[in-house]
Write an enzyme that holds these catalytic residues in place. Sequence first.
Site, PDB file in Angstrom:
ATOM      1  N   ARG A 227     -38.895   3.105  12.074  1.00 11.90           N
ATOM      2  CA  ARG A 227     -39.256   1.952  11.607  1.00 11.90           C
ATOM      3  C   ARG A 227     -40.174   2.120  10.400  1.00 11.90           C
ATOM      4  O   ARG A 227     -40.864   3.221  10.353  1.00 11.90           O
ATOM      5  CB  ARG A 227     -40.136   1.144  12.549  1.00 11.90           C
ATOM      6  N   GLU A 256     -39.356  -2.728   3.424  1.00 14.60           N
ATOM      7  CA  GLU A 256     -38.357  -3.337   4.101  1.00 14.60           C
ATOM      8  C   GLU A 256     -38.664  -4.773   4.270  1.00 14.60           C
ATOM      9  O   GLU A 256     -39.860  -4.976   4.971  1.00 14.60           O
ATOM     10  CB  GLU A 256     -37.505  -2.582   5.431  1.00 14.60           C
ATOM     11  N   HIS A 287     -31.476   2.113   5.942  1.00 14.64           N
ATOM     12  CA  HIS A 287     -31.304   1.740   7.123  1.00 14.64           C
ATOM     13  C   HIS A 287     -29.866   1.692   7.937  1.00 14.64           C
ATOM     14  O   HIS A 287     -29.597   0.636   8.320  1.00 14.64           O
ATOM     15  CB  HIS A 287     -32.187   0.316   7.262  1.00 14.64           C
TER      16      HIS A 287
END
Length: 310
Positions: A227, A256, A287
């Site tokens: 993440r 993001e 991603h």
Amino acid sequence: MKILHIDSNHELMIEQLAAAGHINHEDYSSSKEEIEAKIDEYDGVVIRSRFKIDKQFIDKASNLKFIARVGAGLESIDIPYAESKGIHLIAAPEGNRNAVGEHALGMLLMLFNKLKLADAEVKAGQWNREKNRGLELEGKTVGLIGYGNMGNAFAKKLQGFDCEVLCYDIRPGLGNANARQVSLEELQEKSDILSLHTPWTPQTDKMVNTHFISGFKKPFWLINTARGKSVVTADLVEALKSGKIKGAGLDVLEYEKLSFENLFTAEDMPEPLHYLINADQVVLTPHIAGWTVESKIKLSQTIVDKILKL
């Protein structure tokens, strides 16, 4: 059950759920407010990351029995509140763990062998062999933070490279034949490479910062397929400039959006991101570590299997 699908997934999901007698409705364009206006009609909802399932959404979903997220984590869902309402939560980390493990390994080998820079130079007519002399993974120590589905998959891929693999996790007793579980202090002391495989939680938010980086005894390489918000980008950039971090492979970024579908415009690009984009020792992907042809099938199949077990 009557199931609402908010994001499109592999067609096997609708087909198999229908074959099992469930009623499927697909709505891939309505706003969150429009979905909330009708969610009380449904027993289940299937989502990827289009919007956050918060307290307001859950309060509207008075008949909801399950929320299924077609992905590895559940951070877009208010987990404690959903569980307090007796809603069963489903995720599918088993579905894309192999893809993530392969992607992390690919990024590491790309950095070690300077494939990004060498490819660009040859295409520009340059033939620089010594400048692009690479490194071997053999004999290096790889430290993994997080040893669940993704960490295990990456550790398995590293077998055969004759490197030492260490893992750290807040849960005890997870080490196995592919990685030796150690304290965070030992991992920071011995690692040549750090790879993150943690979910986003308050504990992992901004985890990799200047203080954390300074705790490593040796300069190291960073791989993040977990993440983006676990890494403070500005602190990463300073470590890259100083040489404390030798290079980074980042599939996820601090900047993001929740939906993972867009990032920035040229006008609002943060300065640290501008540095990463132009750095030779940094590899960036959007991603997609768990985003393969095969994982699309595996993720959907995993969700179907778990729904049918309810």
